[in-house]
Design a protein around this motif. Sequence first.
Motif, PDB file in Angstrom:
ATOM      1  N   VAL A   1       0.831  -1.201   0.000  1.00  0.00           N
ATOM      2  CA  VAL A   1       0.000   0.000   0.000  1.00  0.00           C
ATOM      3  C   VAL A   1       0.869   1.255   0.000  1.00  0.00           C
ATOM      4  N   ILE A   2       1.921   1.248   0.808  1.00  0.00           N
ATOM      5  CA  ILE A   2       2.794   2.422   0.880  1.00  0.00           C
ATOM      6  C   ILE A   2       3.494   2.653  -0.453  1.00  0.00           C
ATOM      7  N   LEU A   3       3.932   1.559  -1.071  1.00  0.00           N
ATOM      8  CA  LEU A   3       4.582   1.692  -2.370  1.00  0.00           C
ATOM      9  C   LEU A   3       3.644   2.324  -3.384  1.00  0.00           C
ATOM     10  N   SER A   4       2.409   1.881  -3.384  1.00  0.00           N
ATOM     11  CA  SER A   4       1.440   2.423  -4.318  1.00  0.00           C
ATOM     12  C   SER A   4       1.193   3.898  -4.025  1.00  0.00           C
ATOM     13  N   LEU A   5       1.041   4.213  -2.774  1.00  0.00           N
ATOM     14  CA  LEU A   5       0.838   5.605  -2.360  1.00  0.00           C
ATOM     15  C   LEU A   5       1.986   6.482  -2.844  1.00  0.00           C
ATOM     16  N   CYS A   6       3.203   6.032  -2.600  1.00  0.00           N
ATOM     17  CA  CYS A   6       4.378   6.827  -2.965  1.00  0.00           C
ATOM     18  C   CYS A   6       4.538   6.940  -4.484  1.00  0.00           C
ATOM     19  N   SER A   7       4.268   5.856  -5.193  1.00  0.00           N
ATOM     20  CA  SER A   7       4.438   5.924  -6.646  1.00  0.00           C
ATOM     21  C   SER A   7       3.400   6.858  -7.255  1.00  0.00           C
ATOM     22  N   GLY A   8       2.200   6.878  -6.700  1.00  0.00           N
ATOM     23  CA  GLY A   8       1.195   7.825  -7.163  1.00  0.00           C
ATOM     24  C   GLY A   8       1.657   9.253  -6.957  1.00  0.00           C
ATOM     25  N   ALA A   9       2.193   9.526  -5.788  1.00  0.00           N
ATOM     26  CA  ALA A   9       2.678  10.874  -5.491  1.00  0.00           C
ATOM     27  C   ALA A   9       3.849  11.231  -6.402  1.00  0.00           C
ATOM     28  N   ALA A  10       4.727  10.261  -6.620  1.00  0.00           N
ATOM     29  CA  ALA A  10       5.891  10.515  -7.482  1.00  0.00           C
ATOM     30  C   ALA A  10       5.429  10.843  -8.891  1.00  0.00           C
ATOM     31  N   ARG A  11       4.475  10.045  -9.387  1.00  0.00           N
ATOM     32  CA  ARG A  11       3.992  10.299 -10.737  1.00  0.00           C
ATOM     33  C   ARG A  11       3.319  11.666 -10.825  1.00  0.00           C
ATOM     34  N   ALA A  12       2.536  11.983  -9.809  1.00  0.00           N
ATOM     35  CA  ALA A  12       1.857  13.280  -9.820  1.00  0.00           C
ATOM     36  C   ALA A  12       2.868  14.423  -9.796  1.00  0.00           C
ATOM     37  N   ALA A  13       3.916  14.253  -9.012  1.00  0.00           N
ATOM     38  CA  ALA A  13       4.931  15.310  -8.907  1.00  0.00           C
ATOM     39  C   ALA A  13       5.664  15.483 -10.233  1.00  0.00           C
TER      40      ALA A  13
ATOM     41  N   GLU B   1      11.452  15.435  -5.803  1.00  0.00           N
ATOM     42  CA  GLU B   1      11.452  14.515  -4.655  1.00  0.00           C
ATOM     43  C   GLU B   1      10.712  15.132  -3.485  1.00  0.00           C
ATOM     44  N   ASP B   2      11.134  16.357  -3.141  1.00  0.00           N
ATOM     45  CA  ASP B   2      10.518  17.009  -1.987  1.00  0.00           C
ATOM     46  C   ASP B   2       9.028  17.213  -2.211  1.00  0.00           C
ATOM     47  N   ARG B   3       8.683  17.572  -3.440  1.00  0.00           N
ATOM     48  CA  ARG B   3       7.277  17.805  -3.752  1.00  0.00           C
ATOM     49  C   ARG B   3       6.463  16.520  -3.590  1.00  0.00           C
ATOM     50  N   ALA B   4       7.024  15.422  -4.062  1.00  0.00           N
ATOM     51  CA  ALA B   4       6.316  14.146  -3.944  1.00  0.00           C
ATOM     52  C   ALA B   4       6.126  13.779  -2.476  1.00  0.00           C
ATOM     53  N   ILE B   5       7.168  13.964  -1.695  1.00  0.00           N
ATOM     54  CA  ILE B   5       7.061  13.664  -0.259  1.00  0.00           C
ATOM     55  C   ILE B   5       5.987  14.539   0.372  1.00  0.00           C
TER      56      ILE B   5
END
Lengths: 186, 186
Positions: free
Chosen positions: A142-154, A171-175
Motif C-alpha cells: 500500500v505504501i509503495l502504491s501511495l508513494c508511486s502515485g505521489a511521485a507520478r503526480a509530482a 522529490e521534496d514535492r512528492a514527499i
Amino acid sequence: MTLVLHDGLEHATLDAICESAGVSNRTFFNYFDSKEDAILGLTDSEITDDSVAEIMAAYPAADVVELTVRLMIGVINPSITSSKLLKSRMKIVKLHPHLLGRFALQIQRMHDQLTTAIRPMLAAAPGFADQSPEESELSADVILSLCSGAARAAVKEWTTTGNKAPIEAVEDRAIELVRNTVKRLK
Amino acid sequence: MTLVLHDGLEHATLDAICESAGVSNRTFFNYFDSKEDAILGLTDSEITDDSVAEIMAAYPAADVVELTVRLMIGVINPSITSSKLLKSRMKIVKLHPHLLGRFALQIQRMHDQLTTAIRPMLAAAPGFADQSPEESELSADVILSLCSGAARAAVKEWTTTGNKAPIEAVEDRAIELVRNTVKRLK
DNA sequence: TTGCATGAGTGCAAAGTTGCAATTGCGTAG
DNA sequence: CTACGCAATTGCAACTTTGCACTCATGCAA
C-alpha cells in the motif's frame, strides 16, 4: 528524439529508429525494454543495498515514506535529468501524456525490489513495528502504491508546468504530496 | 481457461484460443483488450454517474476513500465473481501473480473517469475543501493510487489465501488497509 | 420489391516484442 | 600460433496488438 519530433510518436517506427542509429532491431531491445522506454531514456536500473544505504546516509532523518520516494525518483532520475535531451523529452511528453504511465510501470517493475528494500525499515518504523510479516507485506504494498502515485503526480506537475526547480524539488514535492494527503485523510 | 490450464499461459497461443472458440483473431480483440484481460475476464466497463449514485445510495456514510475503493472493486468485481470459472482463475493467478498487475492497469485505464467521479466528493470532504483545483487534482491522483494499491493487495490476499469470504469482504478489507496504513503513517 | 444503413465478423498488413541460435570480435591461457 | 571462452550483435521466426477495408446478415424505409 529527432525522428519522434519530426514524424510523430507513432510514425517514427522502430525500423527507422534502428536504421538511423545504425543498429539492428534486435540490438535495440538489448538496451531498452520498449520503444517508449527508449524515448524516456529509461534503462533497467536496479535498487541495490548500496543505493539504499546511500540514500539513508544522505538523509539520516528520513522515514519510510521519504526513503521510498527518494528511491523511486532516484530510479527515474537519470532519464529526466540527462541535460540536452531534456527539452525535447518534455515536449514529447507534453504531446503524449500517456508516456508518464511508463514511470509507474518502471516502478512497478521494481516493486519487488522496493518491497524488500523498505521491509527492514518498515519493521523498525514506530507505527508498524507491531505488525506480523503478512500484515507488514500488505502495508509495504500500500505504501509503495501511495508513494508511486505521489511521485507520478509530482513528475507530471513538473513536466507540464515547465521545470522551474531541479530534480530534488520533485522529490521534496512528492514527499510533500504524500504527507499532505495522509494528513488531510486524518 | 482450459487451454491455459492445460498448456500454460505462454503456450496457449491466441490462435489456439481463437480456433477453440470458433472466432477469428480479429474478433477476439473486438471483445477483449488483451489476452490477459480475457483470462481475467476483464471487459471495458465504465464508471457512470449512475454507478456512482448507486454506491453512494448503498453506503450513505461513505467518505472519499470508501467510495473510491468500492467503485474500483466494482469495476473488477464481475471478473472475480463469475462463479464457475472462479477456481480456475484463482489457480492461474496463483501460478502467474503478475496477472494481478492487470487489475491496476484496468483501473489506470479509467483513471480519468475515477478522477472526475471522486472530484465533487473530494471538494466537499472535510479535509480537502480548502484546496485549489490544481491541488485537488493532485490529491485525487494520490488517493486513487493509494486505493488501487490497497485494492490490489486485498485481491491478492483473497486469491492466495483461498476465498473464505465473499467479494464484499474484499472491499471492506481494502478499505481497512487504507485506513490502517494512513493511521500508522500518523 | 428494392435500396440502404447499421453492426458484427473477418482478412490482411504492419508494428512492437521476445526467445533462440548463429556470428563476430577480442582477450587470454596453453 | 592456436584454441577457448565471453560478450555484443545479429537474423529469424513466432507471437500479441491495431488500423483499415471488406463482406454479410438483418432490419427498415420508400
